[in-house]
Design a protein around this motif. Structure first.
Motif, PDB file in Angstrom:
ATOM      1  N   LYS A  61       0.885  -1.220  -0.049  1.00  0.00           N
ATOM      2  CA  LYS A  61       0.057  -0.031  -0.115  1.00  0.00           C
ATOM      3  C   LYS A  61       0.702   1.275   0.031  1.00  0.00           C
ATOM      4  CE  LYS A  61      -4.014  -2.061   0.121  1.00  0.00           C
ATOM      5  NZ  LYS A  61      -5.164  -1.551  -0.867  1.00  0.00           N
ATOM      6  N   TRP A  62       0.461   2.302  -0.715  1.00  0.00           N
ATOM      7  CA  TRP A  62       1.370   3.743  -0.875  1.00  0.00           C
ATOM      8  C   TRP A  62       0.421   4.786  -0.844  1.00  0.00           C
ATOM      9  CZ3 TRP A  62      -0.211   6.700  -4.656  1.00  0.00           C
ATOM     10  CH2 TRP A  62      -0.941   6.253  -5.972  1.00  0.00           C
ATOM     11  N   VAL A  63       1.195   5.873  -0.241  1.00  0.00           N
ATOM     12  CA  VAL A  63       0.370   7.292  -0.351  1.00  0.00           C
ATOM     13  C   VAL A  63       1.224   8.118  -0.683  1.00  0.00           C
ATOM     14  CG1 VAL A  63       0.826   7.561   2.021  1.00  0.00           C
ATOM     15  CG2 VAL A  63      -1.131   8.834   1.388  1.00  0.00           C
ATOM     16  N   ASP A  64       0.843   9.223  -1.663  1.00  0.00           N
ATOM     17  CA  ASP A  64       1.669  10.298  -2.088  1.00  0.00           C
ATOM     18  C   ASP A  64       1.124  11.617  -1.098  1.00  0.00           C
ATOM     19  OD1 ASP A  64       2.825  12.476  -3.196  1.00  0.00           O
ATOM     20  OD2 ASP A  64       2.712  11.371  -5.093  1.00  0.00           O
ATOM     21  N   GLU A  65       1.962  11.982  -0.289  1.00  0.00           N
ATOM     22  CA  GLU A  65       1.602  13.000   0.383  1.00  0.00           C
ATOM     23  C   GLU A  65       1.358  14.381   0.061  1.00  0.00           C
ATOM     24  OE1 GLU A  65       4.639  13.236   3.545  1.00  0.00           O
ATOM     25  OE2 GLU A  65       4.099  11.002   4.404  1.00  0.00           O
ATOM     26  N   ALA A  66       2.077  14.557  -1.184  1.00  0.00           N
ATOM     27  CA  ALA A  66       2.081  15.756  -1.996  1.00  0.00           C
ATOM     28  C   ALA A  66       0.423  15.806  -2.783  1.00  0.00           C
ATOM     29  CB  ALA A  66       3.097  15.972  -2.925  1.00  0.00           C
ATOM     30  N   THR A  67      -0.017  14.596  -3.323  1.00  0.00           N
ATOM     31  CA  THR A  67      -1.184  14.675  -3.958  1.00  0.00           C
ATOM     32  C   THR A  67      -2.445  14.068  -3.296  1.00  0.00           C
ATOM     33  OG1 THR A  67      -0.647  12.695  -5.227  1.00  0.00           O
ATOM     34  CG2 THR A  67       0.196  14.696  -5.847  1.00  0.00           C
ATOM     35  N   THR A  68      -2.203  13.481  -2.260  1.00  0.00           N
ATOM     36  CA  THR A  68      -3.052  12.677  -1.437  1.00  0.00           C
ATOM     37  C   THR A  68      -3.808  11.346  -2.307  1.00  0.00           C
ATOM     38  OG1 THR A  68      -5.150  13.635  -2.172  1.00  0.00           O
ATOM     39  CG2 THR A  68      -3.859  14.803  -0.154  1.00  0.00           C
ATOM     40  N   GLU A  69      -3.164  10.993  -3.332  1.00  0.00           N
ATOM     41  CA  GLU A  69      -3.132   9.781  -4.047  1.00  0.00           C
ATOM     42  C   GLU A  69      -2.923   8.841  -3.106  1.00  0.00           C
ATOM     43  OE1 GLU A  69      -2.433   9.978  -8.725  1.00  0.00           O
ATOM     44  OE2 GLU A  69      -0.829  11.207  -7.794  1.00  0.00           O
ATOM     45  N   PHE A  70      -3.353   7.681  -3.413  1.00  0.00           N
ATOM     46  CA  PHE A  70      -3.190   6.389  -2.637  1.00  0.00           C
ATOM     47  C   PHE A  70      -3.473   5.230  -3.387  1.00  0.00           C
ATOM     48  CE2 PHE A  70      -7.214   7.465  -1.262  1.00  0.00           C
ATOM     49  CZ  PHE A  70      -7.897   6.145  -1.326  1.00  0.00           C
ATOM     50  N   GLY A  71      -2.898   4.042  -3.189  1.00  0.00           N
ATOM     51  CA  GLY A  71      -3.375   2.527  -3.989  1.00  0.00           C
ATOM     52  C   GLY A  71      -2.491   1.573  -3.513  1.00  0.00           C
ATOM     53  N   ASP A  72      -2.404   0.540  -4.529  1.00  0.00           N
ATOM     54  CA  ASP A  72      -1.568  -0.492  -4.223  1.00  0.00           C
ATOM     55  C   ASP A  72      -0.782  -0.970  -5.219  1.00  0.00           C
ATOM     56  OD1 ASP A  72      -4.496  -2.738  -5.137  1.00  0.00           O
ATOM     57  OD2 ASP A  72      -3.034  -1.648  -6.277  1.00  0.00           O
ATOM     58  N   LEU A  73       0.075  -1.743  -5.318  1.00  0.00           N
ATOM     59  CA  LEU A  73       1.016  -2.087  -6.399  1.00  0.00           C
ATOM     60  C   LEU A  73       0.670  -2.319  -7.829  1.00  0.00           C
ATOM     61  CD1 LEU A  73       3.509  -4.204  -4.213  1.00  0.00           C
ATOM     62  CD2 LEU A  73       3.816  -1.806  -4.771  1.00  0.00           C
ATOM     63  N   LEU A  74      -0.562  -2.766  -7.871  1.00  0.00           N
ATOM     64  CA  LEU A  74      -1.304  -2.757  -9.203  1.00  0.00           C
ATOM     65  C   LEU A  74      -1.242  -1.575  -9.852  1.00  0.00           C
ATOM     66  CD1 LEU A  74      -4.048  -5.580  -8.950  1.00  0.00           C
ATOM     67  CD2 LEU A  74      -2.083  -5.520 -10.496  1.00  0.00           C
ATOM     68  N   ASP A  75      -1.489  -0.562  -9.033  1.00  0.00           N
ATOM     69  CA  ASP A  75      -1.742   1.098  -9.448  1.00  0.00           C
ATOM     70  C   ASP A  75      -0.349   1.365  -9.919  1.00  0.00           C
ATOM     71  OD1 ASP A  75      -4.431   1.478  -8.913  1.00  0.00           O
ATOM     72  OD2 ASP A  75      -3.752   1.345  -6.913  1.00  0.00           O
ATOM     73  N   VAL A  76       0.716   1.072  -9.065  1.00  0.00           N
ATOM     74  CA  VAL A  76       2.028   1.294  -9.439  1.00  0.00           C
ATOM     75  C   VAL A  76       2.385   0.717 -10.885  1.00  0.00           C
ATOM     76  CG1 VAL A  76       4.478   1.037  -8.949  1.00  0.00           C
ATOM     77  CG2 VAL A  76       2.848   1.594  -7.092  1.00  0.00           C
ATOM     78  N   ILE A  77       2.085  -0.397 -11.086  1.00  0.00           N
ATOM     79  CA  ILE A  77       2.205  -0.825 -12.575  1.00  0.00           C
ATOM     80  C   ILE A  77       1.549  -0.167 -13.599  1.00  0.00           C
ATOM     81  CG2 ILE A  77       1.907  -3.074 -13.967  1.00  0.00           C
ATOM     82  CD1 ILE A  77       2.614  -4.963 -11.486  1.00  0.00           C
ATOM     83  N   ARG A  78       0.426   0.042 -13.305  1.00  0.00           N
ATOM     84  CA  ARG A  78      -0.474   0.722 -14.277  1.00  0.00           C
ATOM     85  C   ARG A  78       0.039   2.072 -14.436  1.00  0.00           C
ATOM     86  NH1 ARG A  78      -5.086   2.039 -11.543  1.00  0.00           N
ATOM     87  NH2 ARG A  78      -4.261   4.204 -11.122  1.00  0.00           N
TER      88      ARG A  78
END
Length: 349
Positions: A61-78
């Motif tokens: 699981k990940w979160v981007d503190e600058a944009t408030t985006e979040f997701g999982d590793l499938l989102d990273v691959i996409r």
């Protein structure tokens, strides 16, 4: 998220650090997190990927503190690969995990397939363009500079993707490579397609591929426009096949709107902007696109537009720019332009 997607995300989480090293290579490990600029693999520190499960949640699981985006590793691959459809994301995840593809399942009688964005469609092109970033400070800018091309940072048609998905047509093998993304637009500025140019990892030239440049979307009538203000009259313009040819002309005549049609056939069908009175058509020395030039000239004449052909000294105008220099190219063009246009678009002296 479907069960199959959940399972893929969980298995990717079991190898979270390896996934990050492969798809977020511009980051680094810090404690139990992988730190990177964003999900598109930009350098920076605002995105944190959890590498091991803990009380705060599962690995991956990940979160981007600058944009408030979040997701999982499938989102990273996409996002890092520039993929659009889930089946492509899933295929890439299975490839990474060395998993076989699932057998196709038949749908119950009368069941309807969920609508999806068609591969190669304008919507697919718009999504990939949105996933990309401005070229300033990227390998795309380095690639263009290596070809002598210097463009304004305000050129809206150009973007960069650090890990654009590439599939070999014969073997089906996939890889991710940095790519220059050029939007193909209609005259109203709407993206109808795009052209991907995959780059060498250091930005010095194109990637070593059989076809390092591919287009998708609706191209006929549209072009990669540089310097076009949507809806505004364009009394004088230039058009040609290749993006680098037209970007070279734009480098020495930065006030002249230009369009790259991507092929000879598409050049023949280019739609003229409103108010066009003069059209300069960029030729290549090998005359491979003679049909496109002749057909476009004919159509221009029928529309009351004066069409004039610009000839390079070497193979094409990018060859002229790189090997002869911008001053020499400008001087060579001065004799081919209408005097009024030479005074307006070429640098003084």
């Amino acid at each position: 998220m479907t069960g199959s997607a959940s399972e893929l995300a969980r298995r990717l989480g079991d190898h979270a650090e390896a996934v990050c090293r492969a798809y977020l290579s511009n980051g680094h490990r810090s404690g139990n997190h992988w730190i990177v600029g964003d999900v598109r693999n930009t350098r920076g520190r605002s995105m944190h990927v959890r590498l091991k499960a803990n009380a705060k949640g599962p690995a991956g699981k990940w979160v981007d503190e600058a944009t408030t985006e979040f997701g999982d590793l499938l989102d990273v691959i996409r996002e890092s690969c520039g993929l659009i459809e889930f089946r492509d994301v899933a295929d890439e995840a299975r490839r990474f995990l060395a998993m076989p593809r699932p057998e196709p399942q038949s749908r119950p009688f009368g069941a309807q397939r969920q609508p999806a964005v068609a591969r190669g469609s304008p919507e697919s092109a718009r999504r990939l363009f949105a996933m990309s970033q401005p070229i300033v400070g990227t390998l795309a800018e380095r690639y263009l500079a290596g070809r002598g091309i210097v463009l304004s940072a305000r050129e809206r048609a150009l973007r960069f993707h650090p890990g654009c998905y590439y599939r070999e047509l014969v073997t089906g093998k996939t890889q991710t490579l940095p790519a220059l993304i050029a939007a193909v637009t209609s005259l109203d500025g709407r993206i109808t397609g795009l052209q991907r140019t995959w780059l060498a990892p250091d930005g010095n030239g194109k990637a070593q591929l059989d076809d390092p440049r591919r287009s998708l979307g609706h191209l006929l009538g549209n072009g990669i426009w540089l310097g076009l203000e949507p809806g505004a009259p364009v009394p004088v313009m230039a058009a040609g096949e290749g993006f680098e040819t037209m970007a070279s002309l734009r480098t020495v005549m930065p006030a002249l709107p230009v369009a790259a049609a991507t092929s000879a056939n598409h050049l023949a069908g280019l739609i003229f902007p409103p108010g066009c009175r003069r059209l300069y058509i960029a030729a290549d020395a090998d005359a491979a696109g003679r049909h496109g030039i002749e057909r476009l000239s004919q159509r221009a004449g029928e529309a009351g537009i004066l069409a004039l052909t610009l000839q390079p000294q070497l193979g094409d105008f990018n060859d002229d720019l790189r090997h002869l220099g911008p001053a020499h190219l400008a001087a060579w063009l001065a004799d081919q332009l209408v005097p009024e246009d030479a005074r307006l678009f070429l640098p003084a002296g």
